[in-house]
Design a protein around this motif. Structure first.
Motif, PDB file in Angstrom:
ATOM      1  N   GLN A   1       0.831  -1.191   0.000  1.00  0.00           N
ATOM      2  CA  GLN A   1       0.000   0.000   0.000  1.00  0.00           C
ATOM      3  C   GLN A   1       0.867   1.242   0.000  1.00  0.00           C
ATOM      4  O   GLN A   1       1.989   1.231   0.507  1.00  0.00           O
ATOM      5  N   VAL A   2       0.349   2.281  -0.589  1.00  0.00           N
ATOM      6  CA  VAL A   2       0.996   3.580  -0.484  1.00  0.00           C
ATOM      7  C   VAL A   2       0.583   4.166   0.848  1.00  0.00           C
ATOM      8  O   VAL A   2      -0.597   4.346   1.110  1.00  0.00           O
TER       9      VAL A   2
ATOM     10  N   LEU B   1      12.694   0.728  -0.182  1.00  0.00           N
ATOM     11  CA  LEU B   1      11.390   1.337  -0.347  1.00  0.00           C
ATOM     12  C   LEU B   1      11.533   2.609  -1.156  1.00  0.00           C
ATOM     13  O   LEU B   1      12.597   3.208  -1.216  1.00  0.00           O
ATOM     14  N   GLU B   2      10.447   3.005  -1.754  1.00  0.00           N
ATOM     15  CA  GLU B   2      10.450   4.268  -2.478  1.00  0.00           C
ATOM     16  C   GLU B   2       9.791   5.316  -1.596  1.00  0.00           C
ATOM     17  O   GLU B   2       8.788   5.060  -0.941  1.00  0.00           O
ATOM     18  N   VAL B   3      10.383   6.497  -1.606  1.00  0.00           N
ATOM     19  CA  VAL B   3       9.859   7.571  -0.780  1.00  0.00           C
ATOM     20  C   VAL B   3       9.467   8.725  -1.686  1.00  0.00           C
ATOM     21  O   VAL B   3      10.183   9.040  -2.635  1.00  0.00           O
ATOM     22  N   VAL B   4       8.327   9.293  -1.417  1.00  0.00           N
ATOM     23  CA  VAL B   4       7.946  10.511  -2.138  1.00  0.00           C
ATOM     24  C   VAL B   4       7.980  11.652  -1.138  1.00  0.00           C
ATOM     25  O   VAL B   4       7.401  11.569  -0.061  1.00  0.00           O
ATOM     26  N   TYR B   5       8.715  12.686  -1.498  1.00  0.00           N
ATOM     27  CA  TYR B   5       8.839  13.835  -0.614  1.00  0.00           C
ATOM     28  C   TYR B   5       7.943  14.966  -1.097  1.00  0.00           C
ATOM     29  O   TYR B   5       7.700  15.109  -2.300  1.00  0.00           O
TER      30      TYR B   5
ATOM     31  N   SER C   1      10.155  12.129  -6.015  1.00  0.00           N
ATOM     32  CA  SER C   1      10.611  10.830  -5.547  1.00  0.00           C
ATOM     33  C   SER C   1      12.040  10.943  -5.025  1.00  0.00           C
ATOM     34  O   SER C   1      12.767  11.883  -5.364  1.00  0.00           O
ATOM     35  N   GLY C   2      12.420  10.010  -4.222  1.00  0.00           N
ATOM     36  CA  GLY C   2      13.688  10.053  -3.504  1.00  0.00           C
ATOM     37  C   GLY C   2      14.902  10.392  -4.351  1.00  0.00           C
ATOM     38  O   GLY C   2      15.636  11.338  -4.032  1.00  0.00           O
ATOM     39  N   PRO C   3      15.155   9.681  -5.446  1.00  0.00           N
ATOM     40  CA  PRO C   3      16.373   9.919  -6.218  1.00  0.00           C
ATOM     41  C   PRO C   3      16.458  11.333  -6.795  1.00  0.00           C
ATOM     42  O   PRO C   3      17.543  11.868  -6.963  1.00  0.00           O
ATOM     43  N   LYS C   4      15.298  11.908  -7.070  1.00  0.00           N
ATOM     44  CA  LYS C   4      15.315  13.221  -7.716  1.00  0.00           C
ATOM     45  C   LYS C   4      15.342  14.351  -6.707  1.00  0.00           C
ATOM     46  O   LYS C   4      15.318  15.524  -7.085  1.00  0.00           O
ATOM     47  N   LEU C   5      15.374  14.013  -5.464  1.00  0.00           N
ATOM     48  CA  LEU C   5      15.189  15.014  -4.420  1.00  0.00           C
ATOM     49  C   LEU C   5      16.218  16.141  -4.522  1.00  0.00           C
ATOM     50  O   LEU C   5      15.854  17.316  -4.602  1.00  0.00           O
ATOM     51  N   ALA C   6      17.478  15.758  -4.595  1.00  0.00           N
ATOM     52  CA  ALA C   6      18.532  16.763  -4.594  1.00  0.00           C
ATOM     53  C   ALA C   6      18.410  17.676  -5.808  1.00  0.00           C
ATOM     54  O   ALA C   6      18.552  18.894  -5.716  1.00  0.00           O
TER      55      ALA C   6
ATOM     56  N   ILE D   1       7.314   3.175  -6.910  1.00  0.00           N
ATOM     57  CA  ILE D   1       6.608   4.353  -7.412  1.00  0.00           C
ATOM     58  C   ILE D   1       5.551   3.874  -8.409  1.00  0.00           C
ATOM     59  O   ILE D   1       5.880   3.196  -9.381  1.00  0.00           O
ATOM     60  N   PRO D   2       4.310   4.158  -8.136  1.00  0.00           N
ATOM     61  CA  PRO D   2       3.274   3.647  -9.042  1.00  0.00           C
ATOM     62  C   PRO D   2       3.350   4.310 -10.412  1.00  0.00           C
ATOM     63  O   PRO D   2       3.745   5.476 -10.529  1.00  0.00           O
ATOM     64  N   LYS D   3       2.990   3.561 -11.404  1.00  0.00           N
ATOM     65  CA  LYS D   3       3.001   4.101 -12.773  1.00  0.00           C
ATOM     66  C   LYS D   3       2.025   5.259 -12.867  1.00  0.00           C
ATOM     67  O   LYS D   3       2.299   6.267 -13.490  1.00  0.00           O
ATOM     68  N   ASP D   4       0.875   5.023 -12.281  1.00  0.00           N
ATOM     69  CA  ASP D   4      -0.153   6.051 -12.321  1.00  0.00           C
ATOM     70  C   ASP D   4      -0.035   6.899 -11.060  1.00  0.00           C
ATOM     71  O   ASP D   4      -0.200   6.395  -9.956  1.00  0.00           O
ATOM     72  N   PRO D   5       0.263   8.178 -11.222  1.00  0.00           N
ATOM     73  CA  PRO D   5       0.448   9.010 -10.025  1.00  0.00           C
ATOM     74  C   PRO D   5      -0.785   9.038  -9.136  1.00  0.00           C
ATOM     75  O   PRO D   5      -0.679   9.270  -7.931  1.00  0.00           O
TER      76      PRO D   5
END
Lengths: 266, 555
Positions: free
Chosen positions: B40-41, B73-77, B96-101, B122-126
């Motif tokens: 679950q998200v 896990l994937e994190v959305v900030y 998303s985590g990798p793009k944070l910086a 990260i779900p395909k569909d936002p």
């Protein structure tokens, strides 16, 4: 990642044949312990519970619990493409919305891959309490199937009564009535032909034959069937799947006419 | 500026976390299970509502969770701050985590960074990001009780203990409850419930926790979650609504229909009755009573349907039963009465069966007792029962129609009965009058048709109960002829009888006899259609077929 390899692929075929008429869509739950399913029919009168333990598979890998929603009709279509001697492997990747069935012929000279789309199914998982049953009847599954088929040509419902004398299946219809009594019989040559009745107290319940008949589609899975009855509980019709698990059908009894104690409507 | 804000926020956040430090451990485990097992998200909003913590705490918890279990896990900030763009604009972004910086660079100076959600991937569909919380919000809004965080502002930074939300104002989902001219007592009542509600009860928590299992990220889940919330909250629901009705009799019909819905729904609500079966208690008999009288009534109706084609009822269930009974009994009808001998009153009724004595029966059948009766299938008694129910239905209708001037206790009484009555009342008040007619006809058919005999047989069945069977013998055509003239005559005598039964409970409102005729006209044509319909789907709506959900609870 999920990978289940079942040498006796015909088992899975039979399982699907047994439940696909009762349930259209269902979630298969895979965990480390096994491959299971629980689903109700659309009218919420019957419930089917399937368990295939992981030990029964030649290879069983299930990294994390996975619930796969499948249309059983479609799944059965695919499994019908497998030969009876084929080895069936079920594969699914994490996060994927498909499941793959791989059929290998016994001689390994034919390998078929069928990929099926999964679906999101909201399943209502029910807790089935352990219960003591008033009466447990074990009998040849073919005999049970025969009885249900015969009775359904006469009436819509079957009254199953277990007494000291034996188990009685009776029905009543426009054309007349029918009663079939089976007595305890343990003296046959083959144990699977015996009829064994364990009774704590007499019980008599009425069921819709339509459902009973659809349960008997599981007959090819097992030589014997176990029918557990309690006056306040759904009947359990259980077919053991050799060394792997079981398929159990639960059927809510019909409320008898002389005790119209129907469900409360709040 | 943003930095300052952050610092402020930080200090705000820190406080609750230290306070609830013990529980958070459990929550973190829950999150772990939800994210990795249920896939679950878990967003901070969801977390906040599900565990009844403030959203700041929830964010904080998620951050903690990411620190501890973040790997894999994937994190959305959620980033918020002023963008560097030429006209500076305030911007809130989910990253998303990798793009944070990378995205952080786009902001001018400092920006606040908070964990928005954690998920397995990260779900395909936002849209899937907020699906879970959307489902949850829907559910919470639909909850009739005040008792959830979307209904009050319990997590608001500013709170004023003197400000209370009144019950009437929020209970939109139950019915359109107009805040009635409320006396002081009422006001205090609503206040007190409000206070109670502000304390998060553990049970509530549990109900909500069960939802993640059911609602895994698909839009089509919505409906079912609703159903589940119905099922888990049946008792909760019933209570507030009853209270509401006490306040205002107007929504009675509304509520009725709702009850109707929940009871006829695929059985979510039935999941509660497992207890009934296992304990062998018979609390269900109240409702069963309704059902029984319903079916028997319809059988009754059926007799008269054949007798007089212009009279009928549009009750679907009833027709269902009709059909089945008709199919089974060839020439003569057979009905059984089972009387529980342990109950003296019922036995009295049994005596009455043999020799009908209308006035006495009426006095016997007060509503309380009504509930106790297990089965009444006897032709000449059922109409009475029926009438009892019907008169109640009438009352309800009357009260509804008659604005609020009927006495308070009356409406209270009605609402109380409403709880047990359900859809039956609704159905019956459509066909109240003609059923009354029917009843009279049936009674009269006995002396009028020479070929028709009523035979009363009493025997002890295999379970040791006394079974009284009434067997009707004779041809219906005969009766029809005999009765066609009778119908009109009897119709006139009816209202008085009905009124009699009404006096038992209600005195202010009286059913005007005029109501009869429209009911007759409207229901008559619908009968053949519904009958044909049940013939087809016979097995689907079999009232005698038990439901598996009444035996097994959802988990």
């Amino acid at each position: 990642m999920l990978e289940l390899r079942l040498v006796q692929g015909s088992l899975l075929k039979k399982v699907l044949e047994a439940i696909k008429d009762l349930v259209n869509d269902a979630n298969f739950d895979c965990s480390a312990t096994g491959f299971s399913l629980q689903a109700m029919d659309s009218s919420h009168v019957a419930l089917v519970a399937l368990l295939l333990r992981s030990e029964g598979f030649e290879h069983y890998r299930c990294d994390r619990n996975l619930s796969m929603g499948m249309n059983l009709g479609n799944m059965s279509k695919m499994l019908r493409c497998a030969g009876n001697d084929d080895i069936i492997t079920i594969k699914a990747d994490d996060g994927s919305d498909t499941v793959t069935f791989m059929f290998e012929s016994p001689t390994q000279d034919k390998i078929a891959d069928f990929e099926m789309k999964l679906m999101d199914i909201d399943s209502e998982h029910l807790g089935i309490p352990e219960a003591e049953y008033h009466a447990i009847v074990r009998m040849p599954s073919a005999e049970f199937a025969r009885i249900c088929k015969d009775l359904s040509s006469i009436g819509d419902t079957v009254v199953i009564s277990v007494t000291k004398e034996g188990v009685k299946f009776s029905t009543r219809g426009d054309i007349g009535t029918a009663n079939i009594v089976l007595r305890q019989n343990t003296t046959v040559d083959k144990p699977e032909d015996s009829t064994i009745i364990e009774m704590n107290e007499p019980v008599s319940l009425t069921f819709a034959l339509r459902y009973m008949n659809s349960f008997t589609r599981a007959t090819p899975l097992s030589n014997t069937v176990t029918i557990s009855l309690s006056s306040e509980l759904p009947v359990v019709v259980e077919y053991k799947i050799a060394e792997m698990g079981y398929i159990r059908f639960y059927l809510a009894p019909k409320i008898e006419e002389d005790e119209e104690e129907t469900k409360p409507q709040i | 500026m943003a930095g300052k804000l952050n610092a402020l926020e930080e200090s705000l956040i820190l406080k609750p976390i230290t306070m609830s430090g013990i529980e958070t451990l459990g929550i973190l485990d829950e999150i772990q299970a939800l994210v990795s097992d249920h896939l679950q998200v878990v967003s901070y909003k969801w977390l906040s509502r599900n565990f009844l913590v403030s959203s700041n705490t929830a964010k904080r918890l998620l951050e903690e969770f990411v620190e501890k279990h973040g790997s894999g896990l994937e994190v959305v900030y959620a980033l918020s701050g002023w963008l560097k763009s030429s006209p500076p604009s305030y911007n809130i972004r989910l990253v998303s985590g990798p793009k944070l910086a990378e995205v952080k660079q786009e902001f001018d100076g400092n920006c606040s960074v908070q964990v928005y959600s954690v998920q397995a991937s990260i779900p395909k569909d936002p849209a899937a990001l907020w699906n879970a919380e959307f489902v949850q919000a829907e559910e919470l809004f639909k909850q009739p009780s005040l008792d959830n965080c979307l209904r009050d502002n319990r997590f608001c930074g500013i709170s004023n203990s003197f400000v209370k939300r009144s019950v009437d104002g929020t209970s939109v989902s139950i019915a359109h409850v107009q805040p009635k001219s409320s006396g002081i007592s009422q006001l205090s009542k609503s206040n007190s419930t409000g206070q109670k509600n502000s304390v998060p009860p553990p049970q509530q928590n549990k109900i909500q926790q069960s939802s993640p299992k059911v609602g895994p990220l698909s839009p089509n889940v919505l409906k079912d979650v609703k159903a589940e919330s119905n099922s888990t909250g049946v008792h909760d629901q019933a209570k507030p609504s009853a209270a509401k009705e006490k306040l205002n009799p107007l929504p009675a019909s509304k509520k009725k229909s709702q009850n109707d819905k929940s009871s006829s729904g695929t059985g979510g609500s039935l999941a509660n009755f497992w207890g009934r079966a296992s304990t062998k208690a018979k609390p269900g008999s109240a409702a069963a009573d309704n059902l029984v009288s319903n079916s028997t009534a319809s059988a009754e109706a059926q007799i008269s349907v054949r007798e007089a084609a212009e009279n009928c009822c549009s009750d679907d269930d009833a027709e269902d039963v009709n059909f089945r009974r008709a199919a089974r009994g060839e020439g003569n009808r057979k009905r059984k009465v089972v009387l529980d001998l342990s109950d003296e009153d019922e036995y009295e009724d049994a005596v009455n069966l043999g020799s009908p004595d209308p006035p006495k029966r009426k006095s016997d059948l007060d509503p309380k007792e009504n509930k106790k009766l297990l089965v009444i299938g006897k032709p000449d008694l059922t109409p009475n029962k029926l009438k009892e129910d019907k008169s109640e239905a009438k009352e309800v209708k009357e009260i509804n129609g008659e604005s609020n001037q009927s006495p308070r206790e009356n409406s209270a009484a009605v609402s109380k009965r409403m709880k047990t009555e359900t859809s039956f009342t609704e159905k019956t008040h459509n066909c109240v009058s003609q059923k009354d007619i029917n009843k009279d006809k049936v009674e009269n058919s006995v002396p009028n048709s020479p070929k028709r005999k009523k035979v009363l047989k009493t025997r002890i069945d295999e379970r040791g109960r006394e079974v009284t069977e009434v067997v009707w013998e004779g041809e219906e055509t005969e009766i029809k002829r005999a009765n066609s003239s009778e119908t009109t005559k009897k119709a006139d005598s009816n209202p008085t009888k009905k009124a009699d039964s009404n006096t038992v409970t209600n005195n202010s409102t009286r059913p005007p006899p005029a109501k009869k005729s429209p009911a007759l006209g409207s229901t008559a044509p619908s009968n053949p259609g519904s009958k044909a319909g049940t013939k087809k789907g016979g097995n689907q709506k079999d009232p005698k077929q038990g439901n598996i959900l009444s035996f097994f609870k959802k988990v």
